[in-house]
Design an enzyme around this catalytic site. Structure first.
Site, short mmCIF file in Angstrom:
data_model
loop_
_atom_site.label_atom_id
_atom_site.label_comp_id
_atom_site.label_asym_id
_atom_site.label_seq_id
_atom_site.Cartn_x
_atom_site.Cartn_y
_atom_site.Cartn_z
CB ALA A 1 4.08 9.05 -1.22
CG ASN A 2 7.41 7.59 -3.59
OD1 ASN A 2 6.83 6.75 -4.28
ND2 ASN A 2 7.37 8.88 -3.84
NE ARG A 3 6.53 0.59 1.68
CZ ARG A 3 5.23 0.65 1.35
NH1 ARG A 3 4.59 1.79 1.33
NH2 ARG A 3 4.58 -0.45 1.07
CG LEU A 4 11.07 8.79 0.78
CD1 LEU A 4 11.41 9.99 -0.12
CD2 LEU A 4 12.36 8.25 1.40
NE ARG B 1 -3.35 -1.69 3.12
CZ ARG B 1 -4.61 -1.52 3.45
NH1 ARG B 1 -5.07 -0.32 3.68
NH2 ARG B 1 -5.42 -2.53 3.59
#
Ligand SMILES: Cc1cc2nc3c(=O)[nH]c(=O)nc-3n(C[C@H](O)[C@H](O)[C@H](O)COP(=O)(O)O)c2cc1C
Length: 218
Positions: free
Chosen positions: A194-197, A9
């Site tokens: 978002a983007n695992r950041l 997700r």
């Protein structure tokens, strides 16, 4: 073996920025708790916001984590109730260093609290015990939490016996049942991005009891 690598997700609902956080982690916890509770309005799928995982280091040297309900929090710390003779009770007796953690799916947030557990006063435990429904009180009396028992029937028989024993009597709090107050020493807030950041901010208590804030890499 079941392959779950496609379970994925993106977390995009919010952010956690230094420009918008209080000096004290309890205030931020309070803000996040209520934002999570209110998220999506009254008809949103209800998150059990006060359900938290308590991790202890057991007498066998293994960590163990289990869910309990947070019943109160303030600047002193976080209170939950349990059986002092349970596996967690014995673990805390030997090592009061515990970890409390919350995963709030609605708001894509996690809070991890390291702290020191101590028993609450008898008065605090009595007051909370007295506020519980009768069935829950009897449940606390009948259950030697974490002990091996022979069967479900054993439990129900004992409950029946207690019900007649205590019929129309005040059920007293068992001395081995009560609260723990966890005084936080470190509180980490995690906001999915978002983007695992993801955003991670850690508060650590200082010698003068002020809080140091640091951003951690996701
Ligand atoms: C949603 C939820 C809430 C729970 N609340 C409590 C609680 O407030 N106190 C408690 O002692 N156990 C609670 N339990 C049960 C604990 O997870 C655990 O089974 C029990 O405390 C025994 O743990 P122990 O043997 O590791 O000491 C709850 C479980 C769930 C899933």
């Amino acid at each position: 073996m079941e392959d779950l690598s496609h379970y994925r997700r993106s977390y995009e609902k919010s952010e956690l920025l230094e420009s918008n956080i209080p000096e004290d982690p309890i205030n931020l916890f309070h803000r996040w708790f209520h934002e999570t509770e209110d998220f999506g309005g009254p008809n949103a799928s209800g998150e059990e916001v006060n359900a938290m995982t308590v991790s202890t280091i057991g007498l066998d040297g293994f960590p163990k984590a289990r869910v309990v309900l947070l019943k109160k929090y303030n600047e002193e710390g976080f209170i939950f109730y349990t059986n002092y003779n349970s596996e967690k009770g014995k673990a805390i007796e030997q090592n009061p260093h515990v970890c409390l953690s919350f995963f709030w799916h609605n708001t894509e947030r996690q809070v991890i609290i390291k702290g020191i557990a101590e028993k609450t006063s008898e008065i605090i435990s009595d007051n909370y015990f007295d506020s519980r429904p009768e069935g829950s009180k009897l449940g606390a009396v009948v259950s030697n939490q974490s002990e091996v028992i022979p069967s479900r029937d054993f439990l129900e028989e004992n409950l029946k016996q207690l019900e007649s024993e205590f019929e129309s009597m005040v059920i007293p709090r068992p001395k081995h049942w009560g609260g723990y107050l966890v005084r936080p020493v470190e509180v980490e807030f995690w906001q999915g991005r978002a983007n695992r950041l993801h955003d991670r901010i850690r508060y650590s208590v200082q010698e003068d009891y002020s809080w140091k804030k640091e951003r951690l890499s996701p």
